[in-house]
Each structure stands twice: as C-alpha cells, then as structure tokens.
Design a protein around this motif. Structure first.
Motif, mmCIF file in Angstrom:
data_model
loop_
_atom_site.group_PDB
_atom_site.id
_atom_site.type_symbol
_atom_site.label_atom_id
_atom_site.label_comp_id
_atom_site.label_asym_id
_atom_site.label_seq_id
_atom_site.Cartn_x
_atom_site.Cartn_y
_atom_site.Cartn_z
ATOM 1 N N GLU A 171 1.362 0.375 5.053
ATOM 2 C CA GLU A 171 2.512 -0.035 4.054
ATOM 3 C C GLU A 171 2.099 -0.343 2.913
ATOM 4 O O GLU A 171 2.685 -0.126 1.870
ATOM 5 C CB GLU A 171 3.261 -1.269 4.777
ATOM 6 C CG GLU A 171 4.059 -1.290 6.086
ATOM 7 C CD GLU A 171 5.073 -0.104 5.877
ATOM 8 O OE1 GLU A 171 5.667 0.013 5.134
ATOM 9 O OE2 GLU A 171 5.274 0.664 7.106
ATOM 10 N N LYS A 183 1.955 2.799 0.793
ATOM 11 C CA LYS A 183 3.435 3.211 0.636
ATOM 12 C C LYS A 183 3.915 2.616 -0.796
ATOM 13 O O LYS A 183 4.555 3.330 -1.645
ATOM 14 C CB LYS A 183 4.343 3.162 1.644
ATOM 15 C CG LYS A 183 4.211 4.001 2.970
ATOM 16 C CD LYS A 183 4.976 3.460 4.048
ATOM 17 C CE LYS A 183 4.632 4.090 5.424
ATOM 18 N NZ LYS A 183 5.286 3.916 6.669
ATOM 19 N N GLU A 184 3.528 1.211 -0.644
ATOM 20 C CA GLU A 184 4.102 0.848 -1.991
ATOM 21 C C GLU A 184 3.285 1.168 -3.222
ATOM 22 O O GLU A 184 3.797 1.412 -4.229
ATOM 23 C CB GLU A 184 3.533 -0.603 -1.866
ATOM 24 C CG GLU A 184 4.413 -1.533 -0.787
ATOM 25 C CD GLU A 184 4.024 -2.913 -0.595
ATOM 26 O OE1 GLU A 184 3.530 -3.370 -1.588
ATOM 27 O OE2 GLU A 184 4.332 -3.514 0.647
ATOM 28 N N GLU A 238 4.786 2.997 -6.651
ATOM 29 C CA GLU A 238 4.570 2.482 -8.165
ATOM 30 C C GLU A 238 3.832 3.137 -8.936
ATOM 31 O O GLU A 238 3.751 3.040 -9.956
ATOM 32 C CB GLU A 238 3.914 1.095 -7.896
ATOM 33 C CG GLU A 238 4.854 -0.011 -6.937
ATOM 34 C CD GLU A 238 6.037 -0.397 -7.935
ATOM 35 O OE1 GLU A 238 6.136 -0.332 -8.984
ATOM 36 O OE2 GLU A 238 7.027 -1.071 -7.300
#
Length: 294
Positions: free
Chosen positions: A247, A250-251, A255
């Motif tokens: 996760e 993914k962040e 960004e």
C-alpha cells in the motif's frame, strides 16, 4: 577450437561480470555484485571462453533446507550452446536437496516450471526514480539511528532480520550492511526494541539501491523511508524491489507520478514449498536479481 570452461568466480572477475550484466540490461553495480559474491563465493560460477566471461550464475545456501539463486546470464552471442545448462548444473550440485527459490520474469514462469519450480509465490515489482518525501507522514513512536549505534548491536539486528526473513542469514547480512557506500538505519521503539531497519547502497552510477526495508507497522516503514531518503542527494535515483501488494508503494506512485516508474514484475518460485514472509512488514527486499527472498 576453444572450449567454454565453467569455474568458480574469483574477485578479479567482478569487473567482467559487471560488464556482462550491463550488456544484458541487468541493473546491478559492481559494488552490489561484490557484496553478493562475498556472501557466497562457493556458490558463484562463471563461464569463460578464451579468458572472457560469457556467463554467470549465483547460488546462496541459506540453511540446510533452503537455497536461492539468481544472476543466471549468458551473453546473447553464445546462447544455444548449453552454456546456461552447464552453469545451472553447477548450482544444482551446490544446493543439493535444498528447496531452491528464484525470482522469475513473467516469460520464464512456464519454462521454469519445467525446470522443477513447482510453487509460484508472491510477486515483487522493480521500481526506480526520485521520491518527494515531504508529504509522507512520520511516526513519533520510534527513534531512528545509524547502525551500529550504542543501543543496537549486530546480534540484535540479526535477530530482527531473522524474524522477518524466517531464515537466519548472518553471513549475508554482515556483508550487505558493510562498505563505505552503505548506510544502515535502525528504528527503535520507545521501549528500546527494534521495530524496523533499512539499508541503502549507493553505486558508482549515481543510483541508490534501497533494500531491505522492514518495519513492524506502515508508520515505522515510512519513517525509515524518509530517514533513508534524507541520506541521498537531491535528485538521486533510487532503485528498489517492492512487493506488488504494498500500500505504501501505491501511495508513492500516486504522489510521484512523473518521477517514480515501474519497470517489471517478477514472481517468486520454489522447487518444493513456499517460504513464508510477512509481506505487510516488508517495503523492499535486498534484490530480486541475485539475492535472498527478502
């Protein structure tokens, strides 16, 4: 007519092995290759023709039951001559009856099953680029310090690494965290327990390999990540191998859309059984090209 000789790799072969890796688009610096070789010199083999390195393979016996292999390369102009088969035979002799693991590119998954890799495990993603860390939320529940430090000895770091990796790898860890181009940071809880650690290895191509990076919680992982990135220079490229389901990755990709790129996914495969690992505690592994499963 000259014949190809298969022999153990020697330290003086590393320059030629690095050149071969570069020719075949393997993103490995000589610094990283040296660390991998020094952790398993008895499992590293080359194919040599008229004094020139034209093939290489590396194997790592992790325990009496488990092994890992990688860096299986034969130069394009010398393929189709069973050189790769002869190199692989050396690895099979070296590992014996151990449960052998590899990372496989997608097009090799089916052929690798024919080689005896019966188990498909989770996938790892090769990612590189630059990361803006200012938007990452940091944890206030841990203290990050450079290793070695007064409060963290090698035995404690090894114990934590074994908790994540599931197999003690003292020899590999000692080599991997050493060197002038390597920085290891350890996250400690307020109670004085290790709750994560991370490693960066800077190479001569201005690329920093980030891994392994482990943490007990996503917050600890992010704090270590920001601390490690703080040891790099502005605009420096970071190269890492991250579990596909991360996760945090993914962040970061969301960004850093213009600066952080995904290159490929590889699949963990094993001869006999999977080697479990707590994926939720793993942000990045040491390497998926020639190292251990974490």
């Amino acid at each position: 007519m000259s014949t190809v000789r298969i022999r153990l790799m020697r330290p003086e072969d590393l320059t030629d092995v690095t050149r071969l890796a570069e020719m075949e688009s393997w993103n490995l610096s000589q610094e990283v290759l040296r660390a991998l070789f020094e952790s398993s010199p008895e499992g590293s083999f080359i194919a040599e023709l008229q004094g020139k390195v034209i093939g290489v393979v590396m194997g790592f016996n992790l325990s009496e039951a488990e092994a890992f292999a990688g860096m299986w390369i034969v130069s394009k102009m010398h393929r189709g001559q069973r050189i790769g088969t002869r190199l692989w035979q050396k690895i099979e002799e070296y590992i014996g009856d151990r449960n052998l693991g590899i990372f496989s590119v997608s097009e090799r998954v089916v052929p690798n099953k024919r080689l005896g890799f019966t188990v498909e495990s989770w996938k790892v993603r090769h990612v590189s680029g630059t990361i803006a860390t200012e938007k990452i939320e940091l944890s206030e529940d841990c203290i990050v310090s450079a290793f070695p430090s007064q409060g963290v000895q090698f035995d404690a770091l090894l114990q934590y690494d074994t908790k994540i990796h599931s197999i003690e790898r003292e020899r590999f860890l000692r080599v991997w965290i050493e060197g002038k181009s390597t920085i290891t940071l350890v996250a400690m809880s307020r109670a004085g327990e290790i709750v994560g650690y991370g490693v960066i290895k800077r190479d001569s191509n201005n690329t920093t390999l980030l891994g392994p990076l482990y943490g007990e919680t996503p917050a600890f992982i992010k704090t270590l990540l920001v601390s490690l990135m703080g040891k790099t220079t502005f605009g420096e490229t970071v190269d890492m191998w991250v579990p596909v389901g991360s996760e945090i990755l993914k962040e970061l990709l969301a960004e850093n859309k213009s600066t952080l790129k995904v290159h490929a996914d590889v699949t963990r495969m094993f001869y006999h059984h999977d080697v479990k690992a707590p994926q939720e505690k793993i942000f990045s592994i040491a390497s998926a090209t020639a190292a251990h499963h974490c």
